[in-house]
Design a protein around this motif. Structure first.
Motif, PDB file in Angstrom:
ATOM      1  N   ARG A   1      12.108   8.993  13.066  1.00  0.00           N
ATOM      2  CA  ARG A   1      11.720   7.922  12.146  1.00  0.00           C
ATOM      3  C   ARG A   1      10.763   8.471  11.100  1.00  0.00           C
ATOM      4  O   ARG A   1       9.741   9.046  11.436  1.00  0.00           O
ATOM      5  N   LEU A   2      11.097   8.229   9.873  1.00  0.00           N
ATOM      6  CA  LEU A   2      10.182   8.568   8.791  1.00  0.00           C
ATOM      7  C   LEU A   2       9.873   7.290   8.030  1.00  0.00           C
ATOM      8  O   LEU A   2      10.686   6.371   7.988  1.00  0.00           O
ATOM      9  N   GLU A   3       8.715   7.254   7.448  1.00  0.00           N
ATOM     10  CA  GLU A   3       8.303   6.090   6.674  1.00  0.00           C
ATOM     11  C   GLU A   3       8.105   6.505   5.226  1.00  0.00           C
ATOM     12  O   GLU A   3       7.909   7.686   4.922  1.00  0.00           O
ATOM     13  N   LEU A   4       8.154   5.512   4.353  1.00  0.00           N
ATOM     14  CA  LEU A   4       8.003   5.736   2.924  1.00  0.00           C
ATOM     15  C   LEU A   4       6.956   4.803   2.341  1.00  0.00           C
ATOM     16  O   LEU A   4       6.773   3.686   2.818  1.00  0.00           O
ATOM     17  N   ALA A   5       6.323   5.271   1.303  1.00  0.00           N
ATOM     18  CA  ALA A   5       5.516   4.417   0.441  1.00  0.00           C
ATOM     19  C   ALA A   5       5.991   4.694  -0.978  1.00  0.00           C
ATOM     20  O   ALA A   5       6.195   5.852  -1.354  1.00  0.00           O
ATOM     21  N   VAL A   6       6.229   3.651  -1.731  1.00  0.00           N
ATOM     22  CA  VAL A   6       6.663   3.795  -3.122  1.00  0.00           C
ATOM     23  C   VAL A   6       5.554   3.238  -4.003  1.00  0.00           C
ATOM     24  O   VAL A   6       5.158   2.077  -3.853  1.00  0.00           O
ATOM     25  N   ASN A   7       5.062   4.081  -4.888  1.00  0.00           N
ATOM     26  CA  ASN A   7       3.947   3.709  -5.766  1.00  0.00           C
ATOM     27  C   ASN A   7       2.780   3.142  -4.951  1.00  0.00           C
ATOM     28  O   ASN A   7       2.203   2.119  -5.280  1.00  0.00           O
ATOM     29  N   GLN A   8       2.475   3.821  -3.854  1.00  0.00           N
ATOM     30  CA  GLN A   8       1.344   3.561  -2.974  1.00  0.00           C
ATOM     31  C   GLN A   8       1.441   2.238  -2.210  1.00  0.00           C
ATOM     32  O   GLN A   8       0.434   1.704  -1.758  1.00  0.00           O
ATOM     33  N   GLU A   9       2.672   1.726  -2.046  1.00  0.00           N
ATOM     34  CA  GLU A   9       2.891   0.536  -1.223  1.00  0.00           C
ATOM     35  C   GLU A   9       3.955   0.850  -0.193  1.00  0.00           C
ATOM     36  O   GLU A   9       5.008   1.414  -0.521  1.00  0.00           O
ATOM     37  N   HIS A  10       3.681   0.480   1.063  1.00  0.00           N
ATOM     38  CA  HIS A  10       4.633   0.731   2.141  1.00  0.00           C
ATOM     39  C   HIS A  10       5.987   0.137   1.757  1.00  0.00           C
ATOM     40  O   HIS A  10       6.060  -0.967   1.227  1.00  0.00           O
ATOM     41  N   ALA A  11       7.057   0.881   2.022  1.00  0.00           N
ATOM     42  CA  ALA A  11       8.400   0.438   1.626  1.00  0.00           C
ATOM     43  C   ALA A  11       9.395   0.741   2.733  1.00  0.00           C
ATOM     44  O   ALA A  11       9.246   1.723   3.458  1.00  0.00           O
ATOM     45  N   GLY A  12      10.413  -0.077   2.837  1.00  0.00           N
ATOM     46  CA  GLY A  12      11.476   0.142   3.809  1.00  0.00           C
ATOM     47  C   GLY A  12      12.541   1.076   3.266  1.00  0.00           C
ATOM     48  O   GLY A  12      12.528   1.461   2.088  1.00  0.00           O
TER      49      GLY A  12
END
Length: 75
Positions: A44-55
């Motif tokens: 499992r990896l997680e992402l943040a887009v423009n410093q906001e957690h994203a799915g």
């Protein structure tokens, strides 16, 4: 931007990727796993887009800042 184990796998803290059109978080992770096969082994990896957690279904646009990291637990 890469954090913790992801930075170790890639050998860098971040990089600029050519993204001429929008793509989803899942598509980005597939591209990165192709570039860094060891990354694909992480469940499992997680992402943040423009410093906001994203799915994984988040849309990433050219110029967005994306952070890739493993989930963190605390106690």
């Amino acid at each position: 931007m890469y954090f913790a184990r992801i930075a170790e796998i890639t050998g860098r803290r971040g990089e600029a990727l050519d993204c001429p059109q929008p793509l989803t978080g899942a598509e980005l992770l597939r591209q990165l796993a192709g570039r860094y096969p060891e990354m694909g082994a992480l469940a499992r990896l997680e992402l943040a887009v423009n410093q906001e957690h994203a799915g994984l279904d988040a849309t990433i646009h050219p110029g967005d800042e994306v952070a890739v990291f493993e989930p963190v637990t605390g106690g």
